[in-house]
Design an enzyme around this catalytic site. Structure first.
Site, PDB file in Angstrom:
ATOM      1  CD  GLU A   1     -16.797 -50.330  15.303  1.00 35.88           C
ATOM      2  OE1 GLU A   1     -17.807 -49.885  14.665  1.00 35.88           O
ATOM      3  OE2 GLU A   1     -15.583 -49.933  15.355  1.00 35.88           O
TER       4      GLU A   1
ATOM      5  N   PRO B   1     -23.594 -42.035  10.065  1.00 38.14           N
ATOM      6  CG  PRO B   1     -21.383 -43.071   9.691  1.00 38.14           C
ATOM      7  CD  PRO B   1     -22.669 -42.644  11.168  1.00 38.14           C
TER       8      PRO B   1
ATOM      9  NE  ARG C   1     -21.812 -19.908   3.981  1.00 38.05           N
ATOM     10  CZ  ARG C   1     -21.883 -20.062   2.460  1.00 38.05           C
ATOM     11  NH1 ARG C   1     -23.306 -20.205   2.332  1.00 38.05           N
ATOM     12  NH2 ARG C   1     -21.555 -18.898   1.679  1.00 38.05           N
TER      13      ARG C   1
ATOM     14  CG  ASP D   1     -22.810 -19.270  -1.806  1.00 44.41           C
ATOM     15  OD1 ASP D   1     -21.334 -18.528  -1.962  1.00 44.41           O
ATOM     16  OD2 ASP D   1     -22.268 -19.025  -0.776  1.00 44.41           O
TER      17      ASP D   1
HETATM   18  N1  SAM Z   1     -19.867 -47.807  13.768  1.00 44.79           N
HETATM   19  C1  SAM Z   1     -20.007 -46.744  12.304  1.00 44.79           C
HETATM   20  C2  SAM Z   1     -20.813 -47.029  10.939  1.00 44.79           C
HETATM   21  O1  SAM Z   1     -20.508 -48.461  10.500  1.00 44.79           O
HETATM   22  O2  SAM Z   1     -21.762 -46.502  10.338  1.00 44.79           O
HETATM   23  C3  SAM Z   1     -19.470 -45.746  12.473  1.00 44.79           C
HETATM   24  C4  SAM Z   1     -19.151 -45.322  13.314  1.00 44.79           C
HETATM   25  S1  SAM Z   1     -18.349 -43.295  13.267  1.00 44.79           S
HETATM   26  C5  SAM Z   1     -16.430 -44.393  13.707  1.00 44.79           C
HETATM   27  C6  SAM Z   1     -18.581 -43.020  15.541  1.00 44.79           C
HETATM   28  C7  SAM Z   1     -19.340 -41.692  14.944  1.00 44.79           C
HETATM   29  O3  SAM Z   1     -18.859 -40.803  14.078  1.00 44.79           O
HETATM   30  C8  SAM Z   1     -20.066 -42.015  14.479  1.00 44.79           C
HETATM   31  O4  SAM Z   1     -21.240 -42.357  15.855  1.00 44.79           O
HETATM   32  C9  SAM Z   1     -21.607 -40.514  14.025  1.00 44.79           C
HETATM   33  O5  SAM Z   1     -21.254 -39.889  14.911  1.00 44.79           O
HETATM   34  C10 SAM Z   1     -19.974 -39.976  13.536  1.00 44.79           C
HETATM   35  N2  SAM Z   1     -19.041 -40.428  12.295  1.00 44.79           N
HETATM   36  C11 SAM Z   1     -18.664 -40.663  11.000  1.00 44.79           C
HETATM   37  N3  SAM Z   1     -18.699 -40.666  10.067  1.00 44.79           N
HETATM   38  C12 SAM Z   1     -19.959 -39.686  10.264  1.00 44.79           C
HETATM   39  C13 SAM Z   1     -20.233 -39.049   9.116  1.00 44.79           C
HETATM   40  N4  SAM Z   1     -20.429 -39.159   8.335  1.00 44.79           N
HETATM   41  N5  SAM Z   1     -21.484 -38.469   8.823  1.00 44.79           N
HETATM   42  C14 SAM Z   1     -22.326 -38.059  10.306  1.00 44.79           C
HETATM   43  N6  SAM Z   1     -21.217 -38.448  11.179  1.00 44.79           N
HETATM   44  C15 SAM Z   1     -20.134 -39.159  10.827  1.00 44.79           C
END
Ligand code: SAM
Length: 245
Positions: A113, A86, A150, A164
């Site tokens: 996490e 994220p 794609r 697109d």
């Molecule tokens: N504790 C982290 C934080 O607050 O940034 C979130 C962890 S999330 C529950 C678990 C995993 O999901 C992350 O390590 C990532 O690989 C993936 N993930 C969750 N949301 C994402 C997003 N918006 N974009 C990319 N990967 C995401």
């Protein structure tokens, strides 16, 4: 192109990577996937891949050892290792096009996490699919794969993705198919006229209208001609609520 995915849930990838356009790209030899189960590098009898966070707090963190063992062999010359996270740079059409130019992507999916901070030293980029949090990186990795594959030459007709939304800097114009009238709603007559010049002009105007109404921010960076600027000025003067004609 080769795409490797590092995950503790390989089964989540199976269906999407074998279906529809992606499945056909694999069959046609345009794309090759490798899915790697982090758990085979897990620690101890239970193949553990996570542990409590130092400093306390809720949830578990993915340990570095299994991730390093899974990622290191994929760090070959020409590979781009991407952590789905994220906190990463936002996935856009522009980023997808940049990634589609790479011959080898390795996508790392976090869980719990997230990953131990030291794992970031192994990755070339970090990518987020948007400002929300999912339970794991597998769906984000699939979103990235879908949008990148794609764009790989030969997977779909270039003309199809060049028109697109976002590719031209604008949202796409409205699309219609048969029947000519549905539930009292007619197809705009210009699209039935067979006049290609007028159809093109209508589509450009409606793409500008839609972008102005829904994503005016895109107009700041779109490649706009003098004719486009004149059309926009006219659209701004008239009601933007008018349905497309
Ligand atoms: N504790 C982290 C934080 O607050 O940034 C979130 C962890 S999330 C529950 C678990 C995993 O999901 C992350 O390590 C990532 O690989 C993936 N993930 C969750 N949301 C994402 C997003 N918006 N974009 C990319 N990967 C995401």
């Amino acid at each position: 192109m080769r795409i490797d995915v590092v995950t503790i849930f390989p089964e989540l990838l199976e269906g999407p990577l074998g279906t529809s356009i992606i499945g056909r790209a694999v069959e046609g030899g345009l794309v090759e996937f490798g899915v790697h189960d982090i758990r085979i590098h897990g620690l101890g009898r239970h193949r553990s891949v996570d542990d409590y966070p130092y400093g306390g707090g809720a949830g578990m963190v993915m340990r570095p050892e299994p991730l390093f063992a899974a990622i290191q062999p994929l760090r070959t010359a020409g590979a781009t290792v991407v952590l789905m996270d994220p906190a990463g740079e936002r996935l856009t059409d522009q980023l997808a096009r940049a990634l589609a130019g790479s011959s080898h992507l390795a996508l790392v999916c976090g869980r719990y996490e997230g990953v131990d901070e030291r794992v970031r030293t192994l990755v070339d980029r970090e990518v987020s699919i948007g400002d929300y949090v999912l339970t794991g990186g597998e769906l984000p990795a699939l979103v990235l794969i879908d949008t990148v594959v794609r764009l790989v030459p030969g997977v779909i007709a270039e003309a199809s993705h060049e028109g697109d939304s976002f590719a031209s800097g604008l949202l796409e114009y409205p699309q219609y198919t048969r029947p000519e009238v549905f539930e009292g709603l007619p197809v705009p007559p210009v699209l039935l006229s067979g006049h290609h010049g007028e159809v093109d002009r209508w589509r450009r105007r409606e793409a500008l209208r839609r972008t102005l109404e829904r994503r005016p921010d895109l107009l700041d960076t779109a490649d706009l001609s003098d004719a486009d600027q004149a059309t926009l000025a006219k659209l701004r003067r008239t009601s933007m609520a008018d349905p497309p004609r």
